[in-house]
Every structure is written in C-alpha cells, then in structure tokens.
Design an enzyme around this catalytic site. Sequence first.
Site, PDB file in Angstrom:
ATOM      1  N   HIS A  16     -41.946 -44.788  38.322  1.00 37.12           N
ATOM      2  CA  HIS A  16     -41.848 -45.292  36.942  1.00 37.12           C
ATOM      3  C   HIS A  16     -43.259 -45.567  36.444  1.00 37.12           C
ATOM      4  CE1 HIS A  16     -39.592 -48.197  33.981  1.00 37.12           C
ATOM      5  NE2 HIS A  16     -40.692 -47.688  33.419  1.00 37.12           N
ATOM      6  N   HIS A  18     -45.766 -44.455  33.045  1.00 41.53           N
ATOM      7  CA  HIS A  18     -46.025 -43.737  31.790  1.00 41.53           C
ATOM      8  C   HIS A  18     -47.493 -43.358  31.780  1.00 41.53           C
ATOM      9  CE1 HIS A  18     -42.147 -45.178  30.094  1.00 41.53           C
ATOM     10  NE2 HIS A  18     -42.375 -46.192  30.905  1.00 41.53           N
ATOM     11  N   HIS A 200     -34.547 -45.368  30.739  1.00 46.93           N
ATOM     12  CA  HIS A 200     -34.778 -46.811  30.731  1.00 46.93           C
ATOM     13  C   HIS A 200     -33.489 -47.491  30.262  1.00 46.93           C
ATOM     14  CE1 HIS A 200     -38.961 -45.744  31.058  1.00 46.93           C
ATOM     15  NE2 HIS A 200     -39.406 -46.971  30.858  1.00 46.93           N
ATOM     16  N   GLU A 203     -33.712 -53.321  30.589  1.00 52.11           N
ATOM     17  CA  GLU A 203     -35.006 -54.022  30.617  1.00 52.11           C
ATOM     18  C   GLU A 203     -34.877 -55.201  29.654  1.00 52.11           C
ATOM     19  OE1 GLU A 203     -38.263 -51.819  28.848  1.00 52.11           O
ATOM     20  OE2 GLU A 203     -39.800 -53.084  29.768  1.00 52.11           O
ATOM     21  N   ASP A 281     -45.306 -48.956  35.859  1.00 52.43           N
ATOM     22  CA  ASP A 281     -44.954 -48.815  34.439  1.00 52.43           C
ATOM     23  C   ASP A 281     -46.145 -48.406  33.563  1.00 52.43           C
ATOM     24  OD1 ASP A 281     -43.095 -48.742  32.390  1.00 52.43           O
ATOM     25  OD2 ASP A 281     -42.820 -50.897  32.234  1.00 52.43           O
ATOM     26  N   ASP A 282     -46.928 -49.382  33.105  1.00 57.92           N
ATOM     27  CA  ASP A 282     -48.099 -49.122  32.258  1.00 57.92           C
ATOM     28  C   ASP A 282     -49.267 -49.938  32.791  1.00 57.92           C
ATOM     29  OD1 ASP A 282     -46.744 -47.583  29.912  1.00 57.92           O
ATOM     30  OD2 ASP A 282     -45.492 -49.362  30.232  1.00 57.92           O
TER      31      ASP A 282
HETATM   32  N1  HPA Z   1     -40.041 -49.737  28.294  1.00 60.56           N
HETATM   33  C1  HPA Z   1     -39.778 -48.961  27.244  1.00 60.56           C
HETATM   34  N2  HPA Z   1     -40.639 -48.080  26.766  1.00 60.56           N
HETATM   35  C2  HPA Z   1     -41.824 -47.950  27.367  1.00 60.56           C
HETATM   36  C3  HPA Z   1     -42.153 -48.719  28.462  1.00 60.56           C
HETATM   37  C4  HPA Z   1     -41.201 -49.647  28.960  1.00 60.56           C
HETATM   38  O1  HPA Z   1     -41.402 -50.370  29.949  1.00 60.56           O
HETATM   39  N3  HPA Z   1     -43.414 -48.359  28.814  1.00 60.56           N
HETATM   40  C5  HPA Z   1     -43.805 -47.380  27.979  1.00 60.56           C
HETATM   41  N4  HPA Z   1     -42.843 -47.130  27.085  1.00 60.56           N
HETATM   42 ZN    ZN Z   2     -41.280 -47.828  31.473  1.00 59.84          ZN
END
Ligand code: HPA
Ligand code: ZN
Length: 330
Positions: A16, A18, A200, A203, A281-282
């Site tokens: 996971h 991006h 996704h 969350e 994630d990011d």
């Molecule tokens: N959630 C939704 N969109 C996203 C995320 C995330 O964690 N990271 C980058 N785009």
């Molecule tokens: Zn994500």
Amino acid sequence: QALDGFIAGMPKTELHLHIEGTLEPELMFALAQRNQVALPYASVEDLRAAYNFSDLQSFLDLYYAGANVLRTEQDFYDMTAAYIARAQADNVRHAEIFFDPQTHTERGIPIATVFAGIAGALRDARRRDGFGSAMIMSFLRHLSEEDAFATLEAALPLRDQYEDLWLGIGLDSSERGNPPEKFERVYARCRELGFRLVAHAGEEGPAAYVIGALDVLHVERIDHGVRSEEDPALMQRLAQQRTPLTVCPLSNLKLCVVKDMAEHNIARLLDAGLAVTVNSDDPAYFGGYMTANYHAIARSLDLSRAQVLQLARNGIEACFLSEEDKSILM
Ligand code: HPA
Ligand code: ZN
C-alpha cells in the site's frame, strides 16, 4: 529496543504505497525549479511545516497540489527511483505501487509519460538488484465512474508494453460519500480484463464500504480496512477468508483515523486472525517509510517478535506474486 534491529533487517513487502505520496519536499522543490513551476512555499521547511493534517481531505488537498511539479517522464522516473532507494534501505524486497493517472492527465500530462517514468525506474531496479514490483493503477473516487472508464480506455493500449508490471486496479481519494458501488461497472470491466482488484475501504468510511468492496467490486485485498472492526460478522468473514488488509499505521495517526498509536487496532486485528499487513501509504507526508511504521506499532503496542514476524509473513501471503515466487521471499 531489542526488536528494532530485528525489524530493520527483516525482509519486507510493501503493498500500500502511493508513488505520488513518496515525493519528498526536497525533490518537490528540485522538480519545481527544473520545470519552472511556482510553489506556494518559501522553503522545504515551510512545506514540511504545512504537513499537519486533520483528516483525509486536508492531506489530499496538499498531495494533489504537490503532484503539480511532476511534468516529464524523467520526473516520474526520479520520484520512483528515490522511493526504491528508501525502500531498499528498509529491506523491502517487493513493492506493489499505486499510481493515480487522473491527477496527471487532468493537468495535460499524457498517461504514457506517467507509465513510462514509473515503469522505467522499477525495471532498472529489477535488473540491477532483483527488486520486485508491480503497478496498480488507481481511480480517483471523487471523480465520476465515466472518468474512470475514460482513464481505463486511455491506459489499455499500454497494457502489452507493461504486462510485466501493470497487474492491478485500485480505488483511492476521498472515501466518505464515494462508496464502492459508484464504481461497480468499471470494476466489472477490469475483472473481465483479468486485472487483480483492490480498493481503499474502511479508512474514514464505515465497515459497510468494506462489504461493498468485497461483494460489489469483488476485490481480493482491502486497503486500510481498519473500521472493519465495527462489524463483528465482517471480522469473522475477513478472518475466515484471509482477506488481506493493507494497514498503514503512521498514515492513520497523521490523518487522525486514530488519536494515539497506542489505540491502533492492528494488534487486535492480527490476534483475531486477519491477514493484516504493514505499509507506508504516503511516506513523504506521514513521517516514515516501512521500518518506521513497524517501529511505531512495535513500541506503542508492545508487539512481540512473533507478532512482528506474522505481520511480515502476511505481507508475503497477500502479495500478487506466484506461490513459487512467494516462497523465495520466505
Ligand atoms: N486514502 C485515500 N486516498 C489516498 C490515500 C489514502 O490513504 N493516499 C493517497 N490517496
Ligand atoms: Zn492509501
């Protein structure tokens, strides 16, 4: 802590991630200069200081603005190569990477430029170091299903050229108010085309969105999914089917999905028998790559070595490699 060294040295998968979320402020400034793009921040420090998020949307606003410096194939290559170097420093052996073409095509960047830059860096790392990877093209759920179909149509002519990498389809961006059902038809088409499917869900959105992703989109992995815990029947189903959840601890903390890492439910999900995995994630926005994510939960939740190992094993079980290639990672 004794576990810290073990965690750092442990072979890892990342499922996971991006790629646009790996753009570090230093590289963002360098690309802004190279492309003559103005940034609304005076310095790298000013930009980092703005990374103070209250929810998913407050992050997404900065994330899409930051991606505006990406213009050329070389830019996408450099961003991806920088991520691979950070991943390798954390002993990541295999990464399945999301990318958001709509963030770029909306700005007039050809989709072929996006594919070529990311794939170029992944292939060079595969050849040089045996670094394993896959690409998961993700639709932005705040845009229409029609827009997702148009993106799919634009990307399909590239499929043969990237068949070694482009394995999957994902769904990201603003979750609440954009349920999985909105993308039922485009996911059905992607399924017919033989793509691996993830989305996704759970969350910020409710457990019902996880059920929708499973029953309506037919995904095989859930990205995040931490709110599944609110539905005991869903928890039982996820455990029974070993449906992987790609959990992102530092992301959940930064986006206020949890108030404190000590309250994160990843250990409870693991102990309930779910195939939970650890991911970043990011990482440029959330303050840490793979090892930092493991360290944060190991400390705050007082994880045992066996729990840490199980999380890493789940990451191998959940990846899109063949069973034979998975056994090499074990
Ligand atoms: N959630 C939704 N969109 C996203 C995320 C995330 O964690 N990271 C980058 N785009
Ligand atoms: Zn994500």
